[in-house]
Design a protein around this motif. Structure first.
Motif, mmCIF file in Angstrom:
data_model
loop_
_atom_site.group_PDB
_atom_site.id
_atom_site.type_symbol
_atom_site.label_atom_id
_atom_site.label_comp_id
_atom_site.label_asym_id
_atom_site.label_seq_id
_atom_site.Cartn_x
_atom_site.Cartn_y
_atom_site.Cartn_z
ATOM 1 N N ASP A 1 0.811 -1.221 0.000
ATOM 2 C CA ASP A 1 0.000 0.000 0.000
ATOM 3 C C ASP A 1 0.841 1.268 0.000
ATOM 4 O O ASP A 1 0.418 2.290 -0.538
ATOM 5 N N HIS A 2 2.016 1.227 0.595
ATOM 6 C CA HIS A 2 2.774 2.460 0.818
ATOM 7 C C HIS A 2 4.147 2.446 0.153
ATOM 8 O O HIS A 2 4.995 3.269 0.494
ATOM 9 N N HIS A 3 4.372 1.504 -0.771
ATOM 10 C CA HIS A 3 5.645 1.446 -1.484
ATOM 11 C C HIS A 3 5.373 1.371 -2.987
ATOM 12 O O HIS A 3 4.560 0.547 -3.424
ATOM 13 N N PRO A 4 6.047 2.200 -3.790
ATOM 14 C CA PRO A 4 5.857 2.101 -5.243
ATOM 15 C C PRO A 4 6.327 0.754 -5.785
ATOM 16 O O PRO A 4 7.309 0.189 -5.307
ATOM 17 N N VAL A 5 5.607 0.256 -6.778
ATOM 18 C CA VAL A 5 5.969 -1.005 -7.434
ATOM 19 C C VAL A 5 6.342 -0.701 -8.882
ATOM 20 O O VAL A 5 5.569 -0.060 -9.608
ATOM 21 N N GLY A 6 7.521 -1.142 -9.289
ATOM 22 C CA GLY A 6 7.985 -0.888 -10.641
ATOM 23 C C GLY A 6 8.221 -2.169 -11.416
ATOM 24 O O GLY A 6 8.509 -3.222 -10.843
ATOM 25 N N LEU A 7 8.094 -2.063 -12.722
ATOM 26 C CA LEU A 7 8.420 -3.144 -13.647
ATOM 27 C C LEU A 7 9.601 -2.673 -14.483
ATOM 28 O O LEU A 7 9.512 -1.679 -15.205
ATOM 29 N N VAL A 8 10.733 -3.357 -14.344
ATOM 30 C CA VAL A 8 11.929 -3.020 -15.110
ATOM 31 C C VAL A 8 11.969 -3.937 -16.327
ATOM 32 O O VAL A 8 11.949 -5.168 -16.187
ATOM 33 N N LEU A 9 12.019 -3.346 -17.523
ATOM 34 C CA LEU A 9 11.937 -4.102 -18.764
ATOM 35 C C LEU A 9 13.228 -3.945 -19.568
ATOM 36 O O LEU A 9 13.839 -2.876 -19.600
ATOM 37 N N ASP A 10 13.619 -5.033 -20.222
ATOM 38 C CA ASP A 10 14.913 -5.133 -20.892
ATOM 39 C C ASP A 10 14.779 -4.769 -22.372
ATOM 40 O O ASP A 10 14.199 -5.520 -23.157
ATOM 41 N N GLY A 11 15.353 -3.619 -22.752
ATOM 42 C CA GLY A 11 15.285 -3.187 -24.141
ATOM 43 C C GLY A 11 16.106 -4.026 -25.091
ATOM 44 O O GLY A 11 15.900 -3.985 -26.302
ATOM 45 N N VAL A 12 17.055 -4.809 -24.570
ATOM 46 C CA VAL A 12 17.816 -5.727 -25.419
ATOM 47 C C VAL A 12 16.933 -6.907 -25.828
ATOM 48 O O VAL A 12 16.999 -7.399 -26.950
ATOM 49 N N ALA A 13 16.078 -7.353 -24.903
ATOM 50 C CA ALA A 13 15.256 -8.545 -25.148
ATOM 51 C C ALA A 13 13.939 -8.228 -25.854
ATOM 52 O O ALA A 13 13.366 -9.109 -26.505
ATOM 53 N N ILE A 14 13.432 -7.000 -25.715
ATOM 54 C CA ILE A 14 12.130 -6.648 -26.281
ATOM 55 C C ILE A 14 12.333 -5.577 -27.346
ATOM 56 O O ILE A 14 12.628 -4.419 -27.018
#
Length: 259
Positions: free
Chosen positions: A20-33
């Motif tokens: 609830d009180h911590h940001p959640v991020g998705l780190v995505l790989d530009g080499v793979a996508i």
């Protein structure tokens, strides 16, 4: 500690409550996508998205086509997260993080670890968006920062077919400056990068093997065959094999004989 969290076919948030009180991020790989920025906005559809190209406005901006991206998620039903979960985990195209600070500080922390100084004045890019690199570099080898930017990582592992929960070690006491220390090469980090390269070669070889060869290595599933595959790869390197082609030649010459 890197305990198994859940199968890659499931979202890790089926097993962990959304913080609830911590940001959640998705780190995505530009080499793979390929065309990663475009892909993110396709996943988002008509919903707004908070996405950052991490090479933007850095010395690496000229190669932004290969840049990692950081997407701040709105919740477990975020459309970008759903798009990633359809294929990304099994292909190790990114990972999830729970920040221990605000989004801006966390983003700047990751940007400060896009490169490593291998020798005085000689910096190289780190593929920080690849799960296997993040698991070792963030999760196991960088415990001394003025700012603890990341509370938890959720790392997909295609070998085990599981998500792994990775909690970085506690930081040492220090000042809280705007930027963490520069990342410098160390024996531990060099070992981590060597292990990543061997793992990458092993997966590349596995993907090129037919079913009969896979069974000779221990089974049609990677988790069963991987120990022997890695053992053969290590022996190939000891015997002077310096390329994937040479390693494959060594592999076929040393396959376990079937009765």
């Amino acid at each position: 500690m890197n305990p198994d969290c859940c199968p890659l076919s499931e979202s890790p948030f089926t097993h962990f409550n959304w913080p609830d009180h911590h940001p959640v991020g998705l780190v995505l790989d530009g080499v793979a996508i390929p065309d990663l920025g475009e892909q993110i906005y396709q996943w988002a559809g008509d919903q707004s998205v908070n996405a950052e190209c991490l090479f933007a406005e850095t010395r690496w901006e000229a190669v932004s086509a290969l840049s990692p991206w950081l997407v701040w998620l709105s919740g477990p039903e975020d459309p970008v997260l759903k798009g990633f979960l359809e294929l990304g985990p099994a292909r190790e195209q990114g990972y999830l993080l729970v920040s221990d600070t605000d989004r801006t500080t966390c983003s700047r922390w990751i940007q400060s670890h896009l490169q490593i100084e291998m020798a005085p004045g000689c910096e190289e890019l780190v593929r920080i968006a690849h799960p296997a690199i993040a698991r070792t570099v963030i999760g196991g080898n960088l415990p001394r920062f003025p700012v603890r930017a990341i509370e938890r990582l959720m790392i997909p592992d295609s070998i085990s077919g599981q998500w792994h929960l990775v909690e970085p070690p506690a930081v040492q006491p220090g000042t809280t400056g705007d930027q963490p220390e520069k990342m410098m090469a160390s024996p531990d980090l060099k070992s981590a990068f060597d292990a990543f390269n061997r793992r990458k070669d092993a997966l590349q070889i596995w993907n090129s093997l037919d079913e009969s060869v896979r069974k000779q290595l221990g089974g049609s599933e990677l988790i069963d065959a991987y120990p022997l595959l890695r053992s053969v790869l290590d022996k190939a390197i000891i015997n002077g094999c310096n390329s994937v082609r040479e390693i494959m030649q060594f592999l076929f010459a040393n396959l376990p004989r079937t009765s």
